[in-house]
Design a protein around this motif. Structure first.
Motif, PDB file in Angstrom:
ATOM      1  N   GLY A 166       0.816  -1.213   0.000  1.00 48.40           N
ATOM      2  CA  GLY A 166       0.000   0.000   0.000  1.00 48.40           C
ATOM      3  C   GLY A 166       0.853   1.268   0.000  1.00 48.40           C
ATOM      4  N   LEU A 167       1.942   1.261   0.785  1.00 51.16           N
ATOM      5  CA  LEU A 167       2.844   2.416   0.796  1.00 51.16           C
ATOM      6  C   LEU A 167       3.490   2.626  -0.563  1.00 51.16           C
ATOM      7  CD1 LEU A 167       4.815   2.203   4.180  1.00 51.16           C
ATOM      8  CD2 LEU A 167       3.042   3.835   3.541  1.00 51.16           C
ATOM      9  N   LYS A 168       3.902   1.542  -1.204  1.00 53.11           N
ATOM     10  CA  LYS A 168       4.535   1.662  -2.521  1.00 53.11           C
ATOM     11  C   LYS A 168       3.542   2.198  -3.550  1.00 53.11           C
ATOM     12  CE  LYS A 168       8.199  -1.751  -2.026  1.00 53.11           C
ATOM     13  NZ  LYS A 168       8.732  -3.042  -2.482  1.00 53.11           N
ATOM     14  N   ASP A 169       2.298   1.724  -3.483  1.00 53.77           N
ATOM     15  CA  ASP A 169       1.269   2.234  -4.395  1.00 53.77           C
ATOM     16  C   ASP A 169       1.050   3.729  -4.172  1.00 53.77           C
ATOM     17  OD1 ASP A 169       0.912  -0.284  -5.487  1.00 53.77           O
ATOM     18  OD2 ASP A 169      -0.931  -0.722  -4.363  1.00 53.77           O
ATOM     19  N   THR A 170       0.979   4.123  -2.899  1.00 60.79           N
ATOM     20  CA  THR A 170       0.796   5.527  -2.567  1.00 60.79           C
ATOM     21  C   THR A 170       1.981   6.346  -3.055  1.00 60.79           C
ATOM     22  OG1 THR A 170      -0.522   4.951  -0.635  1.00 60.79           O
ATOM     23  CG2 THR A 170       0.445   7.153  -0.662  1.00 60.79           C
ATOM     24  N   TRP A 171       3.201   5.821  -2.884  1.00 64.11           N
ATOM     25  CA  TRP A 171       4.401   6.529  -3.338  1.00 64.11           C
ATOM     26  C   TRP A 171       4.373   6.708  -4.854  1.00 64.11           C
ATOM     27  CZ3 TRP A 171       7.851   9.709  -1.798  1.00 64.11           C
ATOM     28  CH2 TRP A 171       9.011   9.922  -2.548  1.00 64.11           C
ATOM     29  N   THR A 172       3.977   5.660  -5.576  1.00 61.25           N
ATOM     30  CA  THR A 172       3.904   5.734  -7.030  1.00 61.25           C
ATOM     31  C   THR A 172       2.906   6.807  -7.463  1.00 61.25           C
ATOM     32  OG1 THR A 172       4.520   3.415  -7.255  1.00 61.25           O
ATOM     33  CG2 THR A 172       3.389   4.410  -9.125  1.00 61.25           C
ATOM     34  N   GLU A 173       1.737   6.820  -6.826  1.00 61.90           N
ATOM     35  CA  GLU A 173       0.729   7.828  -7.141  1.00 61.90           C
ATOM     36  C   GLU A 173       1.236   9.233  -6.828  1.00 61.90           C
ATOM     37  OE1 GLU A 173      -2.689   6.739  -4.852  1.00 61.90           O
ATOM     38  OE2 GLU A 173      -2.996   4.870  -5.956  1.00 61.90           O
ATOM     39  N   LEU A 174       1.889   9.377  -5.692  1.00 64.07           N
ATOM     40  CA  LEU A 174       2.395  10.684  -5.276  1.00 64.07           C
ATOM     41  C   LEU A 174       3.489  11.191  -6.210  1.00 64.07           C
ATOM     42  CD1 LEU A 174       2.397  12.967  -3.178  1.00 64.07           C
ATOM     43  CD2 LEU A 174       4.043  11.622  -1.858  1.00 64.07           C
ATOM     44  N   THR A 175       4.446  10.335  -6.551  1.00 64.41           N
ATOM     45  CA  THR A 175       5.519  10.772  -7.445  1.00 64.41           C
ATOM     46  C   THR A 175       4.969  11.099  -8.833  1.00 64.41           C
ATOM     47  OG1 THR A 175       6.134   8.481  -7.951  1.00 64.41           O
ATOM     48  CG2 THR A 175       7.388   9.601  -6.223  1.00 64.41           C
ATOM     49  N   HIS A 176       3.975  10.339  -9.267  1.00 65.48           N
ATOM     50  CA  HIS A 176       3.347  10.626 -10.557  1.00 65.48           C
ATOM     51  C   HIS A 176       2.677  12.003 -10.512  1.00 65.48           C
ATOM     52  CE1 HIS A 176       1.345  10.018 -14.372  1.00 65.48           C
ATOM     53  NE2 HIS A 176       0.200  10.339 -13.793  1.00 65.48           N
ATOM     54  N   ALA A 177       1.950  12.277  -9.423  1.00 68.38           N
ATOM     55  CA  ALA A 177       1.265  13.562  -9.295  1.00 68.38           C
ATOM     56  C   ALA A 177       2.267  14.715  -9.246  1.00 68.38           C
ATOM     57  CB  ALA A 177       0.385  13.568  -8.046  1.00 68.38           C
ATOM     58  N   VAL A 178       3.364  14.526  -8.503  1.00 67.13           N
ATOM     59  CA  VAL A 178       4.378  15.575  -8.416  1.00 67.13           C
ATOM     60  C   VAL A 178       5.016  15.800  -9.780  1.00 67.13           C
ATOM     61  CG1 VAL A 178       6.640  16.171  -7.435  1.00 67.13           C
ATOM     62  CG2 VAL A 178       4.832  15.257  -5.961  1.00 67.13           C
ATOM     63  N   ASN A 179       5.348  14.713 -10.475  1.00 71.02           N
ATOM     64  CA  ASN A 179       5.942  14.844 -11.806  1.00 71.02           C
ATOM     65  C   ASN A 179       4.996  15.538 -12.774  1.00 71.02           C
ATOM     66  OD1 ASN A 179       8.361  13.656 -11.025  1.00 71.02           O
ATOM     67  ND2 ASN A 179       7.690  11.615 -11.603  1.00 71.02           N
ATOM     68  N   GLN A 180       3.719  15.196 -12.696  1.00 67.06           N
ATOM     69  CA  GLN A 180       2.733  15.835 -13.559  1.00 67.06           C
ATOM     70  C   GLN A 180       2.651  17.323 -13.269  1.00 67.06           C
ATOM     71  OE1 GLN A 180       2.355  13.559 -16.084  1.00 67.06           O
ATOM     72  NE2 GLN A 180       0.321  14.459 -16.179  1.00 67.06           N
TER      73      GLN A 180
END
Length: 116
Positions: free
Chosen positions: A92-106
């Motif tokens: 769950g943490l890794k999924d959240t990290w992936t979503e967060l980094t994607h949002a920041v990159n976007q």
């Protein structure tokens, strides 16, 4: 300005520390000094005073467990291993990290340069 940037960097590192510690222990059981060394190698500077409370909190939450091992150079040592519940939490943490980094990159991609 420098002080604010360093403070922000420190806060960001603290925010991902739980993810990093669980990821390290998920690879193989680990002794706290080994965890600190791996974090330092990744430029996530951590001291024992930061790590031990985190390990205790993760243990109290049933995400980690530990075993005692005899040491050749002193008292027995605690080696931490991730539990099944910890593995699930880490996913769950890794999924959240992936979503967060994607949002920041976007958000970074959408920034237009300042016109002066």
């Amino acid at each position: 300005m420098e002080l604010k940037i360093e403070n922000t960097k420190a806060q960001m590192r603290k925010g991902v520390l739980e993810l990093c510690v669980l990821s390290i222990i998920a690879q193989e059981e680990a002794y706290p000094t080994d965890i600190i060394n791996k974090l330092k190698a990744s430029k996530l500077i951590v001291v024992e005073g930061t790590l031990y409370p985190l390990l205790n909190r993760l243990k109290d939450s049933s995400l980690l467990d530990y075993t005692w091992r005899e040491s050749k150079s002193g008292p027995p040592r605690k080696y931490y291993q991730i539990t099944q519940q910890g593995d699930e939490f880490l996913v769950g943490l890794k999924d959240t990290w992936t979503e967060l980094t994607h949002a920041v990159n976007q958000s970074q991609n959408n920034i237009k340069p300042n016109k002066k």
